[in-house]
Design an enzyme around this catalytic site. Structure first.
Site, PDB file in Angstrom:
ATOM      1  N   ARG A  45       0.879  -1.171   0.000  1.00 33.33           N
ATOM      2  CA  ARG A  45       0.000   0.000   0.000  1.00 33.33           C
ATOM      3  C   ARG A  45       0.917   1.222   0.000  1.00 33.33           C
ATOM      4  O   ARG A  45       2.050   1.158   0.486  1.00 33.33           O
ATOM      5  CB  ARG A  45      -0.861   0.027   1.264  1.00 33.33           C
ATOM      6  CG  ARG A  45      -1.857  -1.106   1.365  1.00 33.33           C
ATOM      7  CD  ARG A  45      -2.592  -1.055   2.707  1.00 33.33           C
ATOM      8  NE  ARG A  45      -3.571  -2.119   2.790  1.00 33.33           N
ATOM      9  CZ  ARG A  45      -3.353  -3.289   3.382  1.00 33.33           C
ATOM     10  NH1 ARG A  45      -2.187  -3.543   3.947  1.00 33.33           N
ATOM     11  NH2 ARG A  45      -4.299  -4.208   3.420  1.00 33.33           N
ATOM     12  N   LYS A  68      -1.887  -2.570   7.612  1.00 33.87           N
ATOM     13  CA  LYS A  68      -3.141  -2.157   8.252  1.00 33.87           C
ATOM     14  C   LYS A  68      -3.417  -3.015   9.472  1.00 33.87           C
ATOM     15  O   LYS A  68      -3.170  -4.217   9.454  1.00 33.87           O
ATOM     16  CB  LYS A  68      -4.298  -2.354   7.257  1.00 33.87           C
ATOM     17  CG  LYS A  68      -4.750  -1.125   6.559  1.00 33.87           C
ATOM     18  CD  LYS A  68      -5.970  -1.497   5.718  1.00 33.87           C
ATOM     19  CE  LYS A  68      -6.610  -0.278   5.135  1.00 33.87           C
ATOM     20  NZ  LYS A  68      -7.739  -0.619   4.290  1.00 33.87           N
ATOM     21  N   HIS A 139      -2.305   2.628  -6.005  1.00 35.19           N
ATOM     22  CA  HIS A 139      -3.215   1.504  -5.803  1.00 35.19           C
ATOM     23  C   HIS A 139      -3.471   0.736  -7.104  1.00 35.19           C
ATOM     24  O   HIS A 139      -3.642  -0.489  -7.080  1.00 35.19           O
ATOM     25  CB  HIS A 139      -4.531   1.986  -5.169  1.00 35.19           C
ATOM     26  CG  HIS A 139      -5.148   0.950  -4.302  1.00 35.19           C
ATOM     27  ND1 HIS A 139      -4.656   0.618  -3.061  1.00 35.19           N
ATOM     28  CD2 HIS A 139      -6.201   0.126  -4.518  1.00 35.19           C
ATOM     29  CE1 HIS A 139      -5.394  -0.354  -2.544  1.00 35.19           C
ATOM     30  NE2 HIS A 139      -6.331  -0.667  -3.406  1.00 35.19           N
ATOM     31  N   ARG A 142      -0.647  -1.514  -7.405  1.00 31.96           N
ATOM     32  CA  ARG A 142      -0.885  -2.624  -6.457  1.00 31.96           C
ATOM     33  C   ARG A 142      -1.861  -3.635  -7.068  1.00 31.96           C
ATOM     34  O   ARG A 142      -1.654  -4.846  -6.997  1.00 31.96           O
ATOM     35  CB  ARG A 142      -1.436  -2.047  -5.149  1.00 31.96           C
ATOM     36  CG  ARG A 142      -1.767  -3.047  -4.065  1.00 31.96           C
ATOM     37  CD  ARG A 142      -2.116  -2.279  -2.783  1.00 31.96           C
ATOM     38  NE  ARG A 142      -3.038  -2.967  -1.909  1.00 31.96           N
ATOM     39  CZ  ARG A 142      -2.684  -3.799  -0.943  1.00 31.96           C
ATOM     40  NH1 ARG A 142      -1.407  -4.077  -0.757  1.00 31.96           N
ATOM     41  NH2 ARG A 142      -3.592  -4.371  -0.169  1.00 31.96           N
ATOM     42  N   HIS A 165      -4.629  -8.563   3.044  1.00 29.89           N
ATOM     43  CA  HIS A 165      -6.084  -8.463   3.205  1.00 29.89           C
ATOM     44  C   HIS A 165      -6.532  -9.354   4.361  1.00 29.89           C
ATOM     45  O   HIS A 165      -6.173 -10.529   4.421  1.00 29.89           O
ATOM     46  CB  HIS A 165      -6.813  -8.911   1.938  1.00 29.89           C
ATOM     47  CG  HIS A 165      -6.710  -7.951   0.811  1.00 29.89           C
ATOM     48  ND1 HIS A 165      -6.953  -8.317  -0.494  1.00 29.89           N
ATOM     49  CD2 HIS A 165      -6.397  -6.634   0.760  1.00 29.89           C
ATOM     50  CE1 HIS A 165      -6.799  -7.265  -1.293  1.00 29.89           C
ATOM     51  NE2 HIS A 165      -6.449  -6.233  -0.545  1.00 29.89           N
ATOM     52  N   TYR A 174     -10.347  -9.437  -7.620  1.00 25.87           N
ATOM     53  CA  TYR A 174      -9.385  -9.619  -8.712  1.00 25.87           C
ATOM     54  C   TYR A 174      -9.786 -10.769  -9.592  1.00 25.87           C
ATOM     55  O   TYR A 174      -9.318 -10.970 -10.652  1.00 25.87           O
ATOM     56  CB  TYR A 174      -7.979  -9.828  -8.155  1.00 25.87           C
ATOM     57  CG  TYR A 174      -7.496  -8.641  -7.358  1.00 25.87           C
ATOM     58  CD1 TYR A 174      -7.105  -7.482  -7.998  1.00 25.87           C
ATOM     59  CD2 TYR A 174      -7.474  -8.684  -5.974  1.00 25.87           C
ATOM     60  CE1 TYR A 174      -6.682  -6.391  -7.261  1.00 25.87           C
ATOM     61  CE2 TYR A 174      -7.053  -7.592  -5.240  1.00 25.87           C
ATOM     62  CZ  TYR A 174      -6.667  -6.456  -5.891  1.00 25.87           C
ATOM     63  OH  TYR A 174      -6.250  -5.369  -5.176  1.00 25.87           O
TER      64      TYR A 174
END
Length: 174
Positions: A45, A68, A139, A142, A165, A174
């Site tokens: 990220r 995150k 992004h 990414r 994630h 995706y």
């Protein structure tokens, strides 16, 4: 009802055009190449990229990143990305702890860690310069990383782990 999300990503040709639009002599060009190759190689990220320390071990093909939710994961650095980061670091004269910094002008001696917004501006600048008409952001690069992995046979769980994630549903777009 949620509408289906469309994932924007760059093709291999667009990514090549993007990186070809960046010079190779100036320190800011070397930094910008290193940024793009690092995002594409690791799937970081933009906030994670901006938090990277300068003393990252480039002899290894992998490093840990705190993402995150303070979760730690391992990401992998390609030979191309390592080469770009090395070339950039060889030209740096400052002692800042951050890997990616603003290039200070000669009069001001201090450097500053790049912000996520700065990285977005850098990538947008080169996308325009390269003539890429779609929106190109960190992004999107990414997303390109994840899409490339899946197209080349990686399983969804592996991609989920590499992207950091928490929920597989996030990866399933995706």
């Amino acid at each position: 009802k949620n509408r289906e999300r469309k994932v924007e990503f760059l093709t291999a040709e667009e990514l090549q055009t993007l990186t070809d639009s960046i010079g190779t002599e100036d320190i800011s060009d070397l930094r910008d190449r290193a940024i793009i190759f690092t995002i594409y190689s690791t799937g970081l990220r933009v906030s994670e990229l901006c938090s990277l320390p300068r003393d990252i071990n480039l002899k290894l093909d992998e490093f840990s990143i705190r993402g995150k939710g303070e979760k730690v994961r391992v990401v992998f650095l390609s030979e191309n990305a390592k080469k770009c980061v090395n070339e950039y670091l060889k030209k740096r004269k400052d002692m800042d702890d951050a890997l990616f910094v603003q290039i200070a002008d000669k009069k001001k001696r201090d450097t500053l860690r790049l912000t996520p917004r700065s990285v977005e501006r850098i990538i947008k600048f080169y996308a325009i310069k390269a003539g890429i008409s779609k929106k190109v952001t960190p992004h999107v690069i990414r997303h390109s990383f994840a899409t490339d992995l899946l197209r080349n046979g990686a399983d969804l769980r592996s991609v989920q782990m590499l992207l950091g994630h928490a929920n597989i549903g996030t990866t399933q777009i995706y």
